[in-house]
Motif scaffolding. Sequence first.
Motif, PDB file in Angstrom:
ATOM      1  N   LYS A 107      -0.967 -18.326  -8.789  1.00 19.98           N
ATOM      2  CA  LYS A 107      -0.341 -16.994  -8.711  1.00 19.98           C
ATOM      3  C   LYS A 107      -1.016 -16.116  -7.641  1.00 19.98           C
ATOM      4  CE  LYS A 107       0.491 -12.926 -11.517  1.00 19.98           C
ATOM      5  NZ  LYS A 107      -0.579 -12.123 -10.952  1.00 19.98           N
ATOM      6  N   LYS A 108      -2.308 -16.267  -7.552  1.00 16.67           N
ATOM      7  CA  LYS A 108      -3.072 -15.499  -6.552  1.00 16.67           C
ATOM      8  C   LYS A 108      -2.542 -15.775  -5.139  1.00 16.67           C
ATOM      9  CE  LYS A 108      -7.952 -14.412  -6.432  1.00 16.67           C
ATOM     10  NZ  LYS A 108      -7.887 -13.011  -6.672  1.00 16.67           N
ATOM     11  N   THR A 109      -2.220 -17.039  -4.880  1.00 20.46           N
ATOM     12  CA  THR A 109      -1.687 -17.418  -3.562  1.00 20.46           C
ATOM     13  C   THR A 109      -0.331 -16.749  -3.337  1.00 20.46           C
ATOM     14  OG1 THR A 109      -2.736 -19.552  -3.930  1.00 20.46           O
ATOM     15  CG2 THR A 109      -1.204 -19.439  -2.099  1.00 20.46           C
ATOM     16  N   ILE A 110       0.491 -16.714  -4.394  1.00 24.52           N
ATOM     17  CA  ILE A 110       1.812 -16.077  -4.272  1.00 24.52           C
ATOM     18  C   ILE A 110       1.644 -14.589  -3.977  1.00 24.52           C
ATOM     19  CG2 ILE A 110       3.999 -15.555  -5.476  1.00 24.52           C
ATOM     20  CD1 ILE A 110       3.603 -18.551  -4.772  1.00 24.52           C
ATOM     21  N   LEU A 141       3.100 -12.825  -0.654  1.00 21.08           N
ATOM     22  CA  LEU A 141       4.054 -11.717  -0.706  1.00 21.08           C
ATOM     23  C   LEU A 141       3.517 -10.509   0.066  1.00 21.08           C
ATOM     24  CD1 LEU A 141       5.244 -11.947  -4.420  1.00 21.08           C
ATOM     25  CD2 LEU A 141       6.705 -12.169  -2.395  1.00 21.08           C
ATOM     26  N   TYR A 142       2.229 -10.271  -0.077  1.00 22.48           N
ATOM     27  CA  TYR A 142       1.600  -9.145   0.622  1.00 22.48           C
ATOM     28  C   TYR A 142       1.669  -9.358   2.133  1.00 22.48           C
ATOM     29  CZ  TYR A 142      -1.857  -5.716   1.987  1.00 22.48           C
ATOM     30  OH  TYR A 142      -2.480  -4.660   2.586  1.00 22.48           O
ATOM     31  N   ARG A 143       1.341 -10.589   2.534  1.00 22.38           N
ATOM     32  CA  ARG A 143       1.347 -10.927   3.961  1.00 22.38           C
ATOM     33  C   ARG A 143       2.777 -10.871   4.511  1.00 22.38           C
ATOM     34  NH1 ARG A 143       0.010 -10.668   8.390  1.00 22.38           N
ATOM     35  NH2 ARG A 143      -0.061 -12.358   9.900  1.00 22.38           N
ATOM     36  N   ARG A 185      -8.183  -5.683  -3.908  1.00 21.17           N
ATOM     37  CA  ARG A 185      -7.742  -6.268  -5.180  1.00 21.17           C
ATOM     38  C   ARG A 185      -6.442  -5.614  -5.665  1.00 21.17           C
ATOM     39  NH1 ARG A 185     -11.342  -6.829 -10.549  1.00 21.17           N
ATOM     40  NH2 ARG A 185      -9.615  -7.634 -11.758  1.00 21.17           N
ATOM     41  N   VAL A 186      -6.378  -4.313  -5.492  1.00 21.00           N
ATOM     42  CA  VAL A 186      -5.170  -3.588  -5.912  1.00 21.00           C
ATOM     43  C   VAL A 186      -3.977  -4.027  -5.061  1.00 21.00           C
ATOM     44  CG1 VAL A 186      -4.083  -1.303  -6.043  1.00 21.00           C
ATOM     45  CG2 VAL A 186      -6.424  -1.614  -6.844  1.00 21.00           C
ATOM     46  N   LYS A 187      -4.187  -4.077  -3.738  1.00 16.54           N
ATOM     47  CA  LYS A 187      -3.087  -4.446  -2.832  1.00 16.54           C
ATOM     48  C   LYS A 187      -2.540  -5.827  -3.166  1.00 16.54           C
ATOM     49  CE  LYS A 187      -4.420  -1.626   1.107  1.00 16.54           C
ATOM     50  NZ  LYS A 187      -5.159  -1.613   2.365  1.00 16.54           N
ATOM     51  N   TYR A 237       2.243  -6.089 -10.244  1.00 20.60           N
ATOM     52  CA  TYR A 237       2.291  -4.813 -10.974  1.00 20.60           C
ATOM     53  C   TYR A 237       3.722  -4.292 -11.031  1.00 20.60           C
ATOM     54  CZ  TYR A 237       1.722   0.196 -11.796  1.00 20.60           C
ATOM     55  OH  TYR A 237       1.851   1.473 -12.286  1.00 20.60           O
ATOM     56  N   LEU A 238       4.394  -4.367  -9.896  1.00 21.09           N
ATOM     57  CA  LEU A 238       5.782  -3.887  -9.824  1.00 21.09           C
ATOM     58  C   LEU A 238       6.723  -4.761 -10.663  1.00 21.09           C
ATOM     59  CD1 LEU A 238       6.867  -1.451  -8.287  1.00 21.09           C
ATOM     60  CD2 LEU A 238       7.672  -2.989  -6.509  1.00 21.09           C
TER      61      LEU A 238
END
Lengths: 197, 154
Positions: free
Chosen positions: A167-170, A174-176, B5-7, B13-14
């Motif tokens: 999940k951390k990778t996902i 998504l952020y990237r 960590r938040v980002k 979260y959403l």
Amino acid sequence: MEKLKDEEIIALILKGKTQLYAELVLRYQNKLFSTIYNYTHDFEETRDLGQEIFIKVYNNLHKYNNKASFSTWLYRIAVNSCIDWTRKKRLTTVSTFETDENEEIAILEHISDSTFSPEDILLKEEHKTVLKEMIMDLPEIYKTAVILYYYEDFSPREISDILNIPKKTIDSRLYRAKDILKSKIINMEYGGGAFEL
Amino acid sequence: MNCNRVKDSLHSYLAGEIEGLEKLLIEEHLKKCNVCKEELDQIKTMKILLKGCRENVLASQSFAIKIMANIDLERYHISQKKAVYNLKNIGVSLVCAGIMLFMLSSNLQVFMDSPKAMSFIDKSVIQISGRIMELDGITGRIENKLYGGLKDEL
């Protein structure tokens, strides 16, 4: 009669009531067609891939082990088929969309003019095309995460189950992906800055 | 909780996947940190923008029929051959169980016929009869005492 759960239908199919598979197809065909279409943007490919996926799922039903929900398992097979399709397609074509530079500028003007509150964001068809192109041009790992999260409303946990990736990778993908899309939109502007995401 | 960590957790979260203490910490951070708050707003905006690009495509009404016509409906049926094989297996199991029962009963018979078994039975019978006689003696003494007592009273 109470509606049978997916898992109950599968158990009956494996006991020989194979006609019940039609019920599973009817339950998921439209959702799956939309996902495939948003991957391929081609109706014929969507139909062919949809058929291929549902036949593959049927032939492998005995391997379904109830660890994940049936929809997650179905999507795992579907997404893998879509990724395979994209890889094959990339060998023959560079981009699915043909857009001209003026359209790209128009979308930015339109978006920049808006106050950007959710209610105000109404995209014209040609602007949608530019955004779709941006998503199609994303590297595969980001594209899949974006389609599943933003289009199909799967949560990062569900995407992690579908892709069998932590999940951390996902979350990171998504952020990237969001940052890539953001910078693409900003770079499309004359000098950047007017489009506030 | 730091910004990185938040980002990284904002999409989860959403999606409502973060609960408890972690959710509280993120919410506290978002109240104080404008940069992360902006990131969250960007994700929300992106969600609306991209959702507007999603195409809804419906499968044709005959799609399920086509699928059913193209799959092997016998794939998960128990074939006749398999059924006969299963019956054969049951037959073999029954024969095995019969043989085991026969062996058990003949072993018991052999034991009963052996001299050891006879002496064991004899010893047991003698022990039981001795015990009965003992008990008989005790009851006899009790009876005598009882009658004797009664005589005295009469």
